[in-house]
Design a protein around this motif. Structure first.
Motif, PDB file in Angstrom:
ATOM      1  N   VAL A   7       0.843  -1.202   0.000  1.00 30.82           N
ATOM      2  CA  VAL A   7       0.000   0.000   0.000  1.00 30.82           C
ATOM      3  C   VAL A   7       0.877   1.251   0.000  1.00 30.82           C
ATOM      4  O   VAL A   7       1.908   1.297   0.682  1.00 30.82           O
ATOM      5  CB  VAL A   7      -0.919   0.012   1.237  1.00 30.82           C
ATOM      6  N   ILE A   8       0.452   2.257  -0.768  1.00 27.52           N
ATOM      7  CA  ILE A   8       1.083   3.581  -0.713  1.00 27.52           C
ATOM      8  C   ILE A   8       0.059   4.582  -0.205  1.00 27.52           C
ATOM      9  O   ILE A   8      -1.094   4.595  -0.651  1.00 27.52           O
ATOM     10  CB  ILE A   8       1.596   4.023  -2.096  1.00 27.52           C
ATOM     11  N   VAL A  20      -3.015   5.463  11.421  1.00 30.70           N
ATOM     12  CA  VAL A  20      -4.272   4.718  11.335  1.00 30.70           C
ATOM     13  C   VAL A  20      -4.039   3.331  10.756  1.00 30.70           C
ATOM     14  O   VAL A  20      -4.565   2.324  11.258  1.00 30.70           O
ATOM     15  CB  VAL A  20      -5.302   5.490  10.489  1.00 30.70           C
ATOM     16  N   LEU A  21      -3.225   3.235   9.713  1.00 31.97           N
ATOM     17  CA  LEU A  21      -2.984   1.938   9.075  1.00 31.97           C
ATOM     18  C   LEU A  21      -2.114   1.041   9.954  1.00 31.97           C
ATOM     19  O   LEU A  21      -2.284  -0.193   9.947  1.00 31.97           O
ATOM     20  CB  LEU A  21      -2.353   2.137   7.706  1.00 31.97           C
ATOM     21  N   ALA A  22      -1.203   1.610  10.718  1.00 35.95           N
ATOM     22  CA  ALA A  22      -0.414   0.799  11.651  1.00 35.95           C
ATOM     23  C   ALA A  22      -1.307   0.202  12.721  1.00 35.95           C
ATOM     24  O   ALA A  22      -1.073  -0.922  13.204  1.00 35.95           O
ATOM     25  CB  ALA A  22       0.676   1.657  12.289  1.00 35.95           C
ATOM     26  N   GLU A  23      -2.348   0.928  13.078  1.00 35.17           N
ATOM     27  CA  GLU A  23      -3.300   0.453  14.088  1.00 35.17           C
ATOM     28  C   GLU A  23      -4.249  -0.592  13.523  1.00 35.17           C
ATOM     29  O   GLU A  23      -4.539  -1.595  14.174  1.00 35.17           O
ATOM     30  CB  GLU A  23      -4.092   1.656  14.611  1.00 35.17           C
ATOM     31  N   THR A  24      -4.729  -0.376  12.298  1.00 35.99           N
ATOM     32  CA  THR A  24      -5.783  -1.227  11.742  1.00 35.99           C
ATOM     33  C   THR A  24      -5.262  -2.371  10.879  1.00 35.99           C
ATOM     34  O   THR A  24      -5.929  -3.401  10.743  1.00 35.99           O
ATOM     35  CB  THR A  24      -6.763  -0.376  10.916  1.00 35.99           C
ATOM     36  N   HIS A  25      -4.086  -2.179  10.268  1.00 39.16           N
ATOM     37  CA  HIS A  25      -3.502  -3.210   9.400  1.00 39.16           C
ATOM     38  C   HIS A  25      -2.005  -3.322   9.708  1.00 39.16           C
ATOM     39  O   HIS A  25      -1.157  -3.043   8.829  1.00 39.16           O
ATOM     40  CB  HIS A  25      -3.725  -2.866   7.922  1.00 39.16           C
ATOM     41  N   PRO A  26      -1.654  -3.745  10.920  1.00 39.27           N
ATOM     42  CA  PRO A  26      -0.237  -3.709  11.326  1.00 39.27           C
ATOM     43  C   PRO A  26       0.670  -4.642  10.551  1.00 39.27           C
ATOM     44  O   PRO A  26       1.898  -4.471  10.566  1.00 39.27           O
ATOM     45  CB  PRO A  26      -0.302  -4.099  12.806  1.00 39.27           C
ATOM     46  N   ASP A  27       0.089  -5.618   9.846  1.00 35.67           N
ATOM     47  CA  ASP A  27       0.909  -6.591   9.126  1.00 35.67           C
ATOM     48  C   ASP A  27       1.260  -6.149   7.711  1.00 35.67           C
ATOM     49  O   ASP A  27       2.057  -6.817   7.033  1.00 35.67           O
ATOM     50  CB  ASP A  27       0.178  -7.935   9.058  1.00 35.67           C
ATOM     51  N   LEU A  28       0.702  -5.032   7.254  1.00 36.67           N
ATOM     52  CA  LEU A  28       0.914  -4.636   5.859  1.00 36.67           C
ATOM     53  C   LEU A  28       2.153  -3.764   5.692  1.00 36.67           C
ATOM     54  O   LEU A  28       2.543  -3.011   6.584  1.00 36.67           O
ATOM     55  CB  LEU A  28      -0.299  -3.873   5.333  1.00 36.67           C
ATOM     56  N   GLU A  29       2.735  -3.865   4.504  1.00 39.17           N
ATOM     57  CA  GLU A  29       3.829  -2.983   4.118  1.00 39.17           C
ATOM     58  C   GLU A  29       3.217  -1.717   3.526  1.00 39.17           C
ATOM     59  O   GLU A  29       2.548  -1.759   2.487  1.00 39.17           O
ATOM     60  CB  GLU A  29       4.711  -3.682   3.085  1.00 39.17           C
ATOM     61  N   VAL A  30       3.419  -0.593   4.207  1.00 40.27           N
ATOM     62  CA  VAL A  30       2.822   0.679   3.792  1.00 40.27           C
ATOM     63  C   VAL A  30       3.929   1.703   3.564  1.00 40.27           C
ATOM     64  O   VAL A  30       4.794   1.894   4.421  1.00 40.27           O
ATOM     65  CB  VAL A  30       1.836   1.206   4.848  1.00 40.27           C
ATOM     66  N   HIS A  31       3.902   2.341   2.410  1.00 43.44           N
ATOM     67  CA  HIS A  31       4.883   3.364   2.054  1.00 43.44           C
ATOM     68  C   HIS A  31       4.182   4.707   1.974  1.00 43.44           C
ATOM     69  O   HIS A  31       2.988   4.788   1.682  1.00 43.44           O
ATOM     70  CB  HIS A  31       5.539   3.030   0.707  1.00 43.44           C
ATOM     71  N   GLU A  49       0.071  -2.285  -5.025  1.00 45.93           N
ATOM     72  CA  GLU A  49      -1.213  -2.770  -5.523  1.00 45.93           C
ATOM     73  C   GLU A  49      -2.349  -1.805  -5.175  1.00 45.93           C
ATOM     74  O   GLU A  49      -3.342  -1.717  -5.895  1.00 45.93           O
ATOM     75  CB  GLU A  49      -1.506  -4.144  -4.914  1.00 45.93           C
ATOM     76  N   VAL A  50      -2.181  -1.090  -4.069  1.00 49.06           N
ATOM     77  CA  VAL A  50      -3.223  -0.198  -3.561  1.00 49.06           C
ATOM     78  C   VAL A  50      -2.603   1.164  -3.263  1.00 49.06           C
ATOM     79  O   VAL A  50      -1.545   1.240  -2.636  1.00 49.06           O
ATOM     80  CB  VAL A  50      -3.864  -0.768  -2.278  1.00 49.06           C
ATOM     81  N   VAL A  51      -3.278   2.236  -3.702  1.00 51.36           N
ATOM     82  CA  VAL A  51      -2.811   3.588  -3.403  1.00 51.36           C
ATOM     83  C   VAL A  51      -3.971   4.410  -2.863  1.00 51.36           C
ATOM     84  O   VAL A  51      -5.023   4.515  -3.508  1.00 51.36           O
ATOM     85  CB  VAL A  51      -2.227   4.298  -4.643  1.00 51.36           C
ATOM     86  N   TYR A  52      -3.768   4.954  -1.676  1.00 52.89           N
ATOM     87  CA  TYR A  52      -4.683   5.945  -1.108  1.00 52.89           C
ATOM     88  C   TYR A  52      -4.106   7.314  -1.439  1.00 52.89           C
ATOM     89  O   TYR A  52      -2.946   7.600  -1.120  1.00 52.89           O
ATOM     90  CB  TYR A  52      -4.791   5.763   0.408  1.00 52.89           C
ATOM     91  N   THR A  53      -4.871   8.170  -2.112  1.00 50.09           N
ATOM     92  CA  THR A  53      -4.298   9.408  -2.649  1.00 50.09           C
ATOM     93  C   THR A  53      -5.223  10.588  -2.448  1.00 50.09           C
ATOM     94  O   THR A  53      -6.449  10.464  -2.546  1.00 50.09           O
ATOM     95  CB  THR A  53      -3.957   9.237  -4.145  1.00 50.09           C
ATOM     96  N   ILE A  54      -4.595  11.740  -2.171  1.00 48.46           N
ATOM     97  CA  ILE A  54      -5.317  12.998  -2.013  1.00 48.46           C
ATOM     98  C   ILE A  54      -4.759  14.003  -3.014  1.00 48.46           C
ATOM     99  O   ILE A  54      -3.548  14.074  -3.212  1.00 48.46           O
ATOM    100  CB  ILE A  54      -5.179  13.530  -0.571  1.00 48.46           C
ATOM    101  N   ARG A  55      -5.639  14.770  -3.619  1.00 46.34           N
ATOM    102  CA  ARG A  55      -5.205  15.834  -4.542  1.00 46.34           C
ATOM    103  C   ARG A  55      -4.829  17.042  -3.686  1.00 46.34           C
ATOM    104  O   ARG A  55      -5.655  17.871  -3.336  1.00 46.34           O
ATOM    105  CB  ARG A  55      -6.350  16.185  -5.494  1.00 46.34           C
ATOM    106  N   PHE A  56      -3.547  17.143  -3.338  1.00 52.75           N
ATOM    107  CA  PHE A  56      -3.128  18.172  -2.383  1.00 52.75           C
ATOM    108  C   PHE A  56      -2.322  19.299  -3.017  1.00 52.75           C
ATOM    109  O   PHE A  56      -1.938  20.246  -2.327  1.00 52.75           O
ATOM    110  CB  PHE A  56      -2.307  17.537  -1.237  1.00 52.75           C
TER     111      PHE A  56
END
Length: 322
Positions: A7-8, A20-31, A49-56
């Protein structure tokens, strides 16, 4: 889909999302990526495979191609509700979801605030206060007035609930008309001009699509009452700015509260800055303390569904834009 996708998190302030992701999905590799320019290389390097993105940082430099054409990205989760900055995508190649509803209440409060600001002449009284002038000006109720809400997604419905609670008559426009709570009437887009003629306030909250670009143009402004107030919380381009300027110059509308513009940031030389009866805000109506955490928690919930192979929530149809 995999049970442990890479996940990015793509935002200018990634720390909260990472927490939030460390709390809810601690086993995932998040960048994390906090720039537009760095995202394509990070996707390629991590095979995300997954990207959470904001138009900032505006739309022109937004790295849409890296997201919707990547060979590895299967799901793009948009942190807000609008997806026009992604352009077109192939839903067979990548799934796009949004965070519709994350700011619906705040946007509705902005719309209601715009109505009250004009009905209470707050800008006029502010000018008299600066001049230490007693008297002049007048207030009028919004109770009994008619609000036309163009676009009845989560935001439009939130506007309708607040307007009806204030004793207003509520009219709505949606692509697929159906009876909707807190709406006295719901019509299709073909009824736009007759409904505009009845409205005291027009709240625009549709997505920007080929068929909504310029939706409020010359014909729409010609149909408006001279006492109408326009409130735009949609996307720049839905309201045709040349037609709006013409209506303002001719005194054909009472005023406008605008949070979105065709060019953002709004250039310093743009004439909209100069009108006493126009409130300009910098595309901030959906930005409140904690909105980003609420959005990423929606993403974390959807990510759990993704990992379990369940259907994702808030999937966006690229043809409809929502």
């Amino acid at each position: 889909m995999s049970a442990r996708p890479t996940v990015i998190v793509h935002t200018d302030k990634p720390a909260g999302a990472l927490g939030v992701l460390a709390e809810t999905h601690p086993d995932l590799e998040v960048h994390a990526c906090d720039t537009y320019a760095g995202l394509p290389a990070l996707i390629e390097q991590t095979e995300a495979e997954v990207v959470y993105t904001i138009r900032f940082d505006g739309t022109p430099r937004y790295p849409r191609q890296a997201l919707v054409e990547s060979p590895t990205v299967k799901w793009v989760s948009i942190g807000g509700s609008g997806t026009d900055h992604l352009g077109r995508w192939d839903p067979a190649h990548v799934t796009v979801t949004n965070s519709a509803g994350v700011a619906a209440g705040m946007l509705a409060e902005y719309a209601l605030g715009g109505m009250l600001a004009f009905s209470l002449d707050l800008r006029g009284f502010g000018r008299r206060q600066q001049a230490r002038q007693w008297g002049g000006g007048r207030v009028e109720p919004i109770e009994g007035k008619t609000a036309l809400i163009v676009g009845l997604g989560k935001t439009g419905e939130a506007v309708a609930r607040r307007a009806q609670a204030m004793g207003m008559r509520t009219l709505g426009i949606r692509a697929r008309p159906k009876p909707t709570p807190c709406l006295d009437e719901v019509h299709g887009v073909d009824a736009l001009l007759p409904l505009i003629a009845r409205a005291d306030f027009i709240v625009c909250c549709v997505p920007l699509l080929p068929n909504t670009r310029g939706l409020l143009g010359e014909a729409a402004f010609a149909a408006m009452k001279p006492s109408v107030v326009l409130i735009d919380i949609s996307r720049g381009g839905v309201v045709e700015e040349a037609a709006l300027l013409g209506a303002l110059d001719a005194g054909r509308i009472k005023g406008a509260a605008l949070d979105v513009f065709a060019t953002e940031p709004l250039p310093a030389e743009h004439p909209l800055w100069g009108y006493d009866n126009v409130a300009v805000t910098p595309h901030c109506a959906a930005v409140y303390d904690g909105w980003d955490i609420k959005s990423v928690r929606m993403f974390a919930h959807n990510l759990a569904r993704y990992r379990e192979g369940e259907p994702l929530e808030n999937v966006v149809n690229p043809e409809r834009g929502y």
